[in-house]
Design a protein around this motif. Sequence first.
Motif, PDB file in Angstrom:
ATOM      1  N   UNK A 126      98.937 120.072 123.277  1.00 12.22           N
ATOM      2  CA  UNK A 126      97.559 119.569 123.220  1.00 12.22           C
ATOM      3  C   UNK A 126      96.593 120.564 123.848  1.00 12.22           C
ATOM      4  N   UNK A 127      96.968 121.165 124.971  1.00 14.60           N
ATOM      5  CA  UNK A 127      96.089 122.125 125.623  1.00 14.60           C
ATOM      6  C   UNK A 127      95.926 123.390 124.764  1.00 14.60           C
ATOM      7  N   UNK A 128      96.937 123.697 123.943  1.00  9.56           N
ATOM      8  CA  UNK A 128      96.845 124.844 123.042  1.00  9.56           C
ATOM      9  C   UNK A 128      96.013 124.541 121.800  1.00  9.56           C
ATOM     10  N   UNK A 129      95.691 123.274 121.590  1.00  7.91           N
ATOM     11  CA  UNK A 129      94.931 122.892 120.415  1.00  7.91           C
ATOM     12  C   UNK A 129      95.776 122.683 119.172  1.00  7.91           C
ATOM     13  N   UNK A 130      97.099 122.596 119.339  1.00  2.00           N
ATOM     14  CA  UNK A 130      97.983 122.405 118.197  1.00  2.00           C
ATOM     15  C   UNK A 130      98.061 120.951 117.757  1.00  2.00           C
ATOM     16  N   UNK A 131      97.824 120.029 118.679  1.00  2.00           N
ATOM     17  CA  UNK A 131      97.786 118.605 118.359  1.00  2.00           C
ATOM     18  C   UNK A 131      96.566 117.997 119.048  1.00  2.00           C
ATOM     19  N   UNK A 132      96.143 116.846 118.555  1.00  2.00           N
ATOM     20  CA  UNK A 132      95.006 116.153 119.159  1.00  2.00           C
ATOM     21  C   UNK A 132      95.446 115.021 120.072  1.00  2.00           C
ATOM     22  N   UNK A 133      96.574 114.399 119.723  1.00  2.00           N
ATOM     23  CA  UNK A 133      97.108 113.292 120.506  1.00  2.00           C
ATOM     24  C   UNK A 133      98.544 113.609 120.906  1.00  2.00           C
ATOM     25  N   UNK A 134      98.940 113.198 122.104  1.00  2.00           N
ATOM     26  CA  UNK A 134     100.270 113.501 122.622  1.00  2.00           C
ATOM     27  C   UNK A 134     101.358 113.009 121.678  1.00  2.00           C
ATOM     28  N   UNK A 135     101.168 111.862 121.063  1.00  3.64           N
ATOM     29  CA  UNK A 135     102.186 111.280 120.188  1.00  3.64           C
ATOM     30  C   UNK A 135     102.491 112.169 118.986  1.00  3.64           C
ATOM     31  N   UNK A 136     101.566 113.046 118.607  1.00  6.64           N
ATOM     32  CA  UNK A 136     101.773 113.909 117.442  1.00  6.64           C
ATOM     33  C   UNK A 136     102.922 114.895 117.662  1.00  6.64           C
ATOM     34  N   UNK A 137     103.265 115.183 118.913  1.00  3.13           N
ATOM     35  CA  UNK A 137     104.319 116.157 119.214  1.00  3.13           C
ATOM     36  C   UNK A 137     105.672 115.704 118.681  1.00  3.13           C
ATOM     37  N   UNK A 138     105.865 114.396 118.551  1.00  2.00           N
ATOM     38  CA  UNK A 138     107.141 113.875 118.075  1.00  2.00           C
ATOM     39  C   UNK A 138     107.451 114.339 116.661  1.00  2.00           C
ATOM     40  N   UNK A 139     106.417 114.518 115.836  1.00  2.00           N
ATOM     41  CA  UNK A 139     106.599 114.972 114.464  1.00  2.00           C
ATOM     42  C   UNK A 139     106.388 116.474 114.317  1.00  2.00           C
ATOM     43  N   UNK A 140     106.243 117.153 115.446  1.00  2.00           N
ATOM     44  CA  UNK A 140     106.070 118.607 115.424  1.00  2.00           C
ATOM     45  C   UNK A 140     107.055 119.202 116.424  1.00  2.00           C
ATOM     46  N   UNK A 141     108.336 119.108 116.097  1.00  2.00           N
ATOM     47  CA  UNK A 141     109.374 119.525 117.033  1.00  2.00           C
ATOM     48  C   UNK A 141     109.579 121.035 117.049  1.00  2.00           C
ATOM     49  N   UNK A 142     109.291 121.702 115.933  1.00  2.00           N
ATOM     50  CA  UNK A 142     109.584 123.130 115.835  1.00  2.00           C
ATOM     51  C   UNK A 142     108.597 123.971 116.628  1.00  2.00           C
ATOM     52  N   UNK A 143     107.344 123.523 116.718  1.00  2.00           N
ATOM     53  CA  UNK A 143     106.336 124.263 117.473  1.00  2.00           C
ATOM     54  C   UNK A 143     105.490 123.289 118.286  1.00  2.00           C
ATOM     55  N   UNK A 144     105.017 123.744 119.470  1.00  2.00           N
ATOM     56  CA  UNK A 144     105.319 125.017 120.111  1.00  2.00           C
ATOM     57  C   UNK A 144     106.692 124.992 120.784  1.00  2.00           C
ATOM     58  N   UNK A 145     107.216 126.171 121.059  1.00  2.00           N
ATOM     59  CA  UNK A 145     108.422 126.281 121.868  1.00  2.00           C
ATOM     60  C   UNK A 145     108.028 126.192 123.340  1.00  2.00           C
ATOM     61  N   UNK A 146     108.995 125.850 124.163  1.00  2.00           N
ATOM     62  CA  UNK A 146     108.770 125.857 125.608  1.00  2.00           C
ATOM     63  C   UNK A 146     109.884 126.682 126.247  1.00  2.00           C
ATOM     64  N   UNK A 147     109.508 127.547 127.185  1.00  2.00           N
ATOM     65  CA  UNK A 147     110.466 128.463 127.803  1.00  2.00           C
ATOM     66  C   UNK A 147     110.114 128.642 129.272  1.00  2.00           C
ATOM     67  N   UNK A 148     111.117 129.022 130.070  1.00  2.00           N
ATOM     68  CA  UNK A 148     110.828 129.329 131.469  1.00  2.00           C
ATOM     69  C   UNK A 148     111.431 130.675 131.841  1.00  2.00           C
ATOM     70  N   UNK A 149     110.714 131.381 132.730  1.00  2.00           N
ATOM     71  CA  UNK A 149     111.037 132.763 133.058  1.00  2.00           C
ATOM     72  C   UNK A 149     111.285 132.911 134.552  1.00  2.00           C
TER      73      UNK A 149
END
Length: 396
Positions: free
Chosen positions: A258-281
């Motif tokens: 949501x902060x990246x502007x890829x979705x408008x509502x948090x619930x939308x992430x459920x149908x957008x599993x491929x992006x964005x990726x999340x990683x830790x360094x």
Amino acid sequence: MRFAPQVKIPATYMRGGTSKGVFFKLDDLPAAAQLPGKIRDQILLRVIGSPDPYAKQIDGMGGASSSTSKTVILAKSTQPDHDVDYLFGQVSIDQPFVDWSGNCGNLTAAVGAFAISNGLVDASKIPENGICTVRIWQKNIEKTIIAHVPMAHGQVQETGDFELDGVTFPAAEVQIEFLDPADDGEEGGAMFPTGNVVDTLHVPDIGTFQATFINAGIPTIFLNAEEIGYIGTELQDAINGDAQALARFETIRAYGAKQMGLIQEIAEAEKRQHTPKIAFVSAPKSYVSSSGKQIQAEDTDLLVRALSMGKLHHAMMGTAAVAIGTAAAIPGTLVNLAAGGGEREAVRFGHPSGTLRVGAQALHENGQWQVKKALMSRSARVLMEGWVRVPAETLE
């Protein structure tokens, strides 16, 4: 009650990098599936064996992981100065949808080989021996990728001595160039969608973290391992066996999207599993990889662990490697700082299966960072070719 016979569709099962997928020529698909839509998605779901509440994909070609639940559709390119159009579909394992929102960098390594062997590259461009340069139009993200495919005696060379951590056997090296891999400002903004190389990400009931949001290769959220309770040397079981940790990562990913502007509502992430990726360094540390290989701290510039489709990846997604290389080349990102800071054109990072080197050329022009090219080496091999079969009702 009579049942119609299954429908046969020509297909090739290929490994590309550390992924496997089912490859199709567009014009080999049933007519109704040659255009985007319900029938195409139904066919790909059934081919892979999804949705599967058991999460095993026993009744399909999938391997019950994000790395093996993949499909590719290829056609002669409609773009000037390109050989092949490459469309990637990430098939959900337990849900009835195909995610078309991003590329698969690992399977990119197999695209050139498939295109050459299946008549999608003009014969005049294919040398008897040497390297065939295949210009790929990646339709999901509308970017150009160049694959340098080795040829021997008029055929794609698949065997060789190139070793890739995360792949058991050596094969022929395929060099991949991702041209202008950063987002051009359409979906989710520019390379840094917030305009910052580091942001503050607040996730209700979980915490507040530093984050680098980047659109390069694939939209990716980078976090510091220590801030989220890890050290950076974790292998798959440490995270994938912890349901609470996976749920936490998914929530963080949703708020980052949501902060990246890829979705408008948090619930939308459920149908957008491929992006964005999340990683830790994290900074380099010694650890033992999933194959038992000892990785010394001095073998790497930094450590990276990334999740794909809700699980920690066994190695590293190719597109995420592009994001890593790009972010490492830009001073001040979390990836760059974990690697020691400063300007650099390549990094070797540690992942659960070993190490990988990726390069990127970054320029600072007109107050903005630009990346002209990211490079890495992969390998690819045909595993099986012939037909896949799907029940006739799949086409209804």
